[in-house]
Enzyme design. Sequence first.
Site, PDB file in Angstrom:
ATOM      1  N   GLU A 105       7.059  91.945  41.190  1.00  0.00           N
ATOM      2  CA  GLU A 105       7.104  92.383  39.798  1.00  0.00           C
ATOM      3  C   GLU A 105       5.897  91.883  39.027  1.00  0.00           C
ATOM      4  O   GLU A 105       5.279  90.888  39.386  1.00  0.00           O
ATOM      5  CB  GLU A 105       8.371  91.862  39.126  1.00  0.00           C
ATOM      6  CG  GLU A 105       8.401  90.355  39.050  1.00  0.00           C
ATOM      7  CD  GLU A 105       9.723  89.806  38.555  1.00  0.00           C
ATOM      8  OE1 GLU A 105      10.748  90.473  38.745  1.00  0.00           O
ATOM      9  OE2 GLU A 105       9.706  88.717  37.986  1.00  0.00           O
ATOM     10  N   CYS A 118       1.272  89.481  33.163  1.00  0.00           N
ATOM     11  CA  CYS A 118       1.759  88.397  34.009  1.00  0.00           C
ATOM     12  C   CYS A 118       1.844  88.930  35.437  1.00  0.00           C
ATOM     13  O   CYS A 118       2.528  89.919  35.688  1.00  0.00           O
ATOM     14  CB  CYS A 118       3.136  87.966  33.495  1.00  0.00           C
ATOM     15  SG  CYS A 118       3.909  86.709  34.505  1.00  0.00           S
ATOM     16  N   CYS A 125       9.035  82.857  46.752  1.00  0.00           N
ATOM     17  CA  CYS A 125       8.366  81.557  46.562  1.00  0.00           C
ATOM     18  C   CYS A 125       9.111  80.524  47.396  1.00  0.00           C
ATOM     19  O   CYS A 125      10.337  80.512  47.408  1.00  0.00           O
ATOM     20  CB  CYS A 125       8.385  81.151  45.092  1.00  0.00           C
ATOM     21  SG  CYS A 125       7.591  79.552  44.788  1.00  0.00           S
ATOM     22  N   CYS A 129      12.586  75.745  43.065  1.00  0.00           N
ATOM     23  CA  CYS A 129      12.970  75.090  41.803  1.00  0.00           C
ATOM     24  C   CYS A 129      14.368  75.582  41.425  1.00  0.00           C
ATOM     25  O   CYS A 129      14.661  76.777  41.533  1.00  0.00           O
ATOM     26  CB  CYS A 129      11.948  75.405  40.712  1.00  0.00           C
ATOM     27  SG  CYS A 129      10.282  74.866  41.153  1.00  0.00           S
ATOM     28  N   CYS A 132      15.094  78.583  38.895  1.00  0.00           N
ATOM     29  CA  CYS A 132      14.214  79.762  38.967  1.00  0.00           C
ATOM     30  C   CYS A 132      14.772  80.800  39.933  1.00  0.00           C
ATOM     31  O   CYS A 132      15.089  80.488  41.085  1.00  0.00           O
ATOM     32  CB  CYS A 132      12.822  79.315  39.410  1.00  0.00           C
ATOM     33  SG  CYS A 132      11.711  80.688  39.782  1.00  0.00           S
ATOM     34  N   GLY A 172       6.043  83.468  42.622  1.00  0.00           N
ATOM     35  CA  GLY A 172       5.222  82.747  43.584  1.00  0.00           C
ATOM     36  C   GLY A 172       4.435  81.596  43.010  1.00  0.00           C
ATOM     37  O   GLY A 172       4.315  81.430  41.794  1.00  0.00           O
ATOM     38  N   SER A 202      -0.797  79.161  36.525  1.00  0.00           N
ATOM     39  CA  SER A 202       0.324  78.232  36.363  1.00  0.00           C
ATOM     40  C   SER A 202       0.743  77.704  37.731  1.00  0.00           C
ATOM     41  O   SER A 202       1.017  78.473  38.647  1.00  0.00           O
ATOM     42  CB  SER A 202       1.487  78.972  35.701  1.00  0.00           C
ATOM     43  OG  SER A 202       2.648  78.164  35.677  1.00  0.00           O
ATOM     44  N   SER A 225       3.488  73.078  35.564  1.00  0.00           N
ATOM     45  CA  SER A 225       4.920  73.129  35.263  1.00  0.00           C
ATOM     46  C   SER A 225       5.521  71.748  35.504  1.00  0.00           C
ATOM     47  O   SER A 225       5.731  71.347  36.641  1.00  0.00           O
ATOM     48  CB  SER A 225       5.602  74.158  36.179  1.00  0.00           C
ATOM     49  OG  SER A 225       5.169  75.450  35.822  1.00  0.00           O
ATOM     50  N   LEU A 226       5.790  71.033  34.424  1.00  0.00           N
ATOM     51  CA  LEU A 226       6.256  69.648  34.525  1.00  0.00           C
ATOM     52  C   LEU A 226       7.793  69.590  34.507  1.00  0.00           C
ATOM     53  O   LEU A 226       8.408  69.054  35.407  1.00  0.00           O
ATOM     54  CB  LEU A 226       5.672  68.859  33.353  1.00  0.00           C
ATOM     55  CG  LEU A 226       5.198  67.440  33.597  1.00  0.00           C
ATOM     56  CD1 LEU A 226       4.389  67.282  34.858  1.00  0.00           C
ATOM     57  CD2 LEU A 226       4.407  66.974  32.382  1.00  0.00           C
ATOM     58  N   HIS A 227       8.394  70.042  33.443  1.00  0.00           N
ATOM     59  CA  HIS A 227       9.853  70.185  33.294  1.00  0.00           C
ATOM     60  C   HIS A 227      10.641  68.885  33.225  1.00  0.00           C
ATOM     61  O   HIS A 227      11.846  68.916  32.942  1.00  0.00           O
ATOM     62  CB  HIS A 227      10.464  71.052  34.404  1.00  0.00           C
ATOM     63  CG  HIS A 227       9.758  72.353  34.620  1.00  0.00           C
ATOM     64  ND1 HIS A 227       9.313  73.135  33.585  1.00  0.00           N
ATOM     65  CD2 HIS A 227       9.404  73.005  35.755  1.00  0.00           C
ATOM     66  CE1 HIS A 227       8.720  74.217  34.072  1.00  0.00           C
ATOM     67  NE2 HIS A 227       8.753  74.157  35.378  1.00  0.00           N
ATOM     68  N   ASN A 301      15.794  80.598  30.479  1.00  0.00           N
ATOM     69  CA  ASN A 301      16.222  81.990  30.481  1.00  0.00           C
ATOM     70  C   ASN A 301      17.290  82.129  31.563  1.00  0.00           C
ATOM     71  O   ASN A 301      16.969  82.017  32.736  1.00  0.00           O
ATOM     72  CB  ASN A 301      15.001  82.849  30.841  1.00  0.00           C
ATOM     73  CG  ASN A 301      15.040  84.174  30.162  1.00  0.00           C
ATOM     74  OD1 ASN A 301      16.108  84.721  29.918  1.00  0.00           O
ATOM     75  ND2 ASN A 301      13.874  84.706  29.877  1.00  0.00           N
ATOM     76  N   CYS A 345      11.067  85.204  34.963  1.00  0.00           N
ATOM     77  CA  CYS A 345      10.530  84.968  36.298  1.00  0.00           C
ATOM     78  C   CYS A 345      11.494  85.387  37.410  1.00  0.00           C
ATOM     79  O   CYS A 345      12.564  84.842  37.561  1.00  0.00           O
ATOM     80  CB  CYS A 345      10.249  83.473  36.399  1.00  0.00           C
ATOM     81  SG  CYS A 345       9.372  82.985  37.852  1.00  0.00           S
TER      82      CYS A 345
HETATM   83  N1  SAH Z   1       5.043  78.917  40.487  1.00  0.00           N
HETATM   84  C1  SAH Z   1       4.303  78.711  39.303  1.00  0.00           C
HETATM   85  C2  SAH Z   1       4.085  79.980  38.503  1.00  0.00           C
HETATM   86  C3  SAH Z   1       5.230  80.942  38.430  1.00  0.00           C
HETATM   87  S1  SAH Z   1       6.659  80.380  37.547  1.00  0.00           S
HETATM   88  C4  SAH Z   1       4.955  77.631  38.448  1.00  0.00           C
HETATM   89  O1  SAH Z   1       6.068  77.230  38.740  1.00  0.00           O
HETATM   90  O2  SAH Z   1       4.293  77.185  37.513  1.00  0.00           O
HETATM   91  C5  SAH Z   1       6.073  80.530  35.871  1.00  0.00           C
HETATM   92  C6  SAH Z   1       6.835  79.692  34.860  1.00  0.00           C
HETATM   93  O3  SAH Z   1       8.151  80.257  34.617  1.00  0.00           O
HETATM   94  C7  SAH Z   1       7.058  78.258  35.328  1.00  0.00           C
HETATM   95  O4  SAH Z   1       6.725  77.336  34.318  1.00  0.00           O
HETATM   96  C8  SAH Z   1       8.529  78.264  35.612  1.00  0.00           C
HETATM   97  O5  SAH Z   1       9.057  76.988  35.549  1.00  0.00           O
HETATM   98  C9  SAH Z   1       9.092  79.206  34.565  1.00  0.00           C
HETATM   99  N2  SAH Z   1      10.463  79.662  34.850  1.00  0.00           N
HETATM  100  C10 SAH Z   1      11.022  79.914  36.042  1.00  0.00           C
HETATM  101  N3  SAH Z   1      12.328  80.272  35.909  1.00  0.00           N
HETATM  102  C11 SAH Z   1      12.611  80.234  34.602  1.00  0.00           C
HETATM  103  C12 SAH Z   1      13.792  80.476  33.829  1.00  0.00           C
HETATM  104  N4  SAH Z   1      14.923  80.856  34.402  1.00  0.00           N
HETATM  105  N5  SAH Z   1      13.717  80.322  32.491  1.00  0.00           N
HETATM  106  C13 SAH Z   1      12.549  79.947  31.902  1.00  0.00           C
HETATM  107  N6  SAH Z   1      11.400  79.706  32.568  1.00  0.00           N
HETATM  108  C14 SAH Z   1      11.423  79.841  33.911  1.00  0.00           C
HETATM  109 FE1  SF4 Z   2       8.267  78.955  42.660  1.00  0.00          FE
HETATM  110 FE2  SF4 Z   2       7.351  78.558  40.155  1.00  0.00          FE
HETATM  111 FE3  SF4 Z   2       9.860  79.499  40.589  1.00  0.00          FE
HETATM  112 FE4  SF4 Z   2       9.262  76.955  41.198  1.00  0.00          FE
HETATM  113  S1  SF4 Z   2       9.246  77.899  39.136  1.00  0.00           S
HETATM  114  S2  SF4 Z   2      10.426  78.381  42.489  1.00  0.00           S
HETATM  115  S3  SF4 Z   2       7.162  77.144  41.919  1.00  0.00           S
HETATM  116  S4  SF4 Z   2       7.939  80.521  41.076  1.00  0.00           S
END
Ligand code: SAH
Ligand code: SF4
Length: 370
Positions: A105, A118, A125, A129, A132, A172, A202, A225-227, A301, A345
């Site tokens: 996508e 985007c 991936c 996480c 995600c 990814g 990212s 992406s720290l979180h 989200n 995502c």
């Molecule tokens: N893999 C890379 C880039 C793709 S994810 C990364 O993790 O940085 C892009 C961003 O979307 C990341 O910051 C990820 O944490 C965030 N993301 C993933 N799932 C999400 C969700 N359900 N709600 C909000 N942000 C999300």
């Molecule tokens: Fe992969 Fe980024 Fe999703 Fe983590 S947040 S599973 S690194 S796409």
Amino acid sequence: MTDSIRESLVGRNTEEIREAAVEAGLPAYRGSQVAEWLYRKLQPEMGGGFGADFATMTDLPQSVRQLFGEKFDLPTLALTRAQTDPHDGTIKALATLIDGGHPIECVLLPDDKRVSVCLSTQAGCPMGCTFCATGTQGLTRNLSTGEIVAQYLLLQSLTTRRISHIVLMGMGEPLLNYDAVLKAIRILNVECGIAMRHITLSTVGIVPNIDKLAEENLQLTLAVSLHAPNDTLRTRLVPVNKTYPLSRLMNSCRNYARHTGRRLTFEYVLLKGVNDEPEHARELALLIRGMGAAVNVIPYNPTTVAEAFGRPDQGRIVAFRQVLEHAGIVVTQRKERGRQIAAACGQLVTEAARSRPMARDLPMVTAEAV
Ligand code: SAH
Ligand code: SF4
């Protein structure tokens, strides 16, 4: 990889397309003309860009078009469907990879000032996480340079405005597909004319490849992406933190900023009752102090497939932001875009894979209809 992907010209730069022309027994400048059609004649009415066909390259003699057509493919992706959010004009496109029908996508996000896209860098991936949707799918495979660039061409063909910004934040982990992603960035910059400063990569924090990227000394924007502000919590949300814990990650981030002179952005998905306490914000401010980095807070989200988390209410988000702001940190908040079309995502692909209708009440649009 199948022949059709290997033989595609999308994803090659002008020099390589010139070489391809010479290999086909043609003068090199014929290759420059093809590159012009692919990367710079982007509007559909010009016949170039995504969906370009050698037949439409009208400044090439018929015999030359035929020779190219016999030797090379153009598309690396097929548009499956595109959906427009009627409120904000966000277009989410679902495409399949020509070699195996894997879905990926990409999203177009227009606003008053800019048109951002985007893009995905992998089908699925492997990072897992917990919040995600893409992470639940595992990795199918890396995308080729051509498949990454083709997403840009595809989205450009769905709008009459010029795309100005690119974020590699789709499906990814870009730094696990380093060579293909770097080459795609260079093509988007040099061939398609997107300013390097308008390209954001990212990453979840693949430390050796952040170091490698620093050496490239590009003016792109790195978002990490720290979180979570400590290892215990981060390992729970982002399993790769076991391999690259915060001490190593922050070292690399500081080195990256020093080496490139660019400010980093840290992304922080806010999960209700998990990482959204003021105490977490204080810990975060300490962790990133002195870097001049910005924090992008992203309210969670909800997805239908990843581990269920809650979304903090606005009061909690504001309180979290204020702690950071009082510590002198610039905070941005990801705009809520395309919520009606599940533009988070990994969500579109996941929903489609489950054969559930996506936002049922939205009209489906196709490339022709936009
Ligand atoms: N893999 C890379 C880039 C793709 S994810 C990364 O993790 O940085 C892009 C961003 O979307 C990341 O910051 C990820 O944490 C965030 N993301 C993933 N799932 C999400 C969700 N359900 N709600 C909000 N942000 C999300
Ligand atoms: Fe992969 Fe980024 Fe999703 Fe983590 S947040 S599973 S690194 S796409």
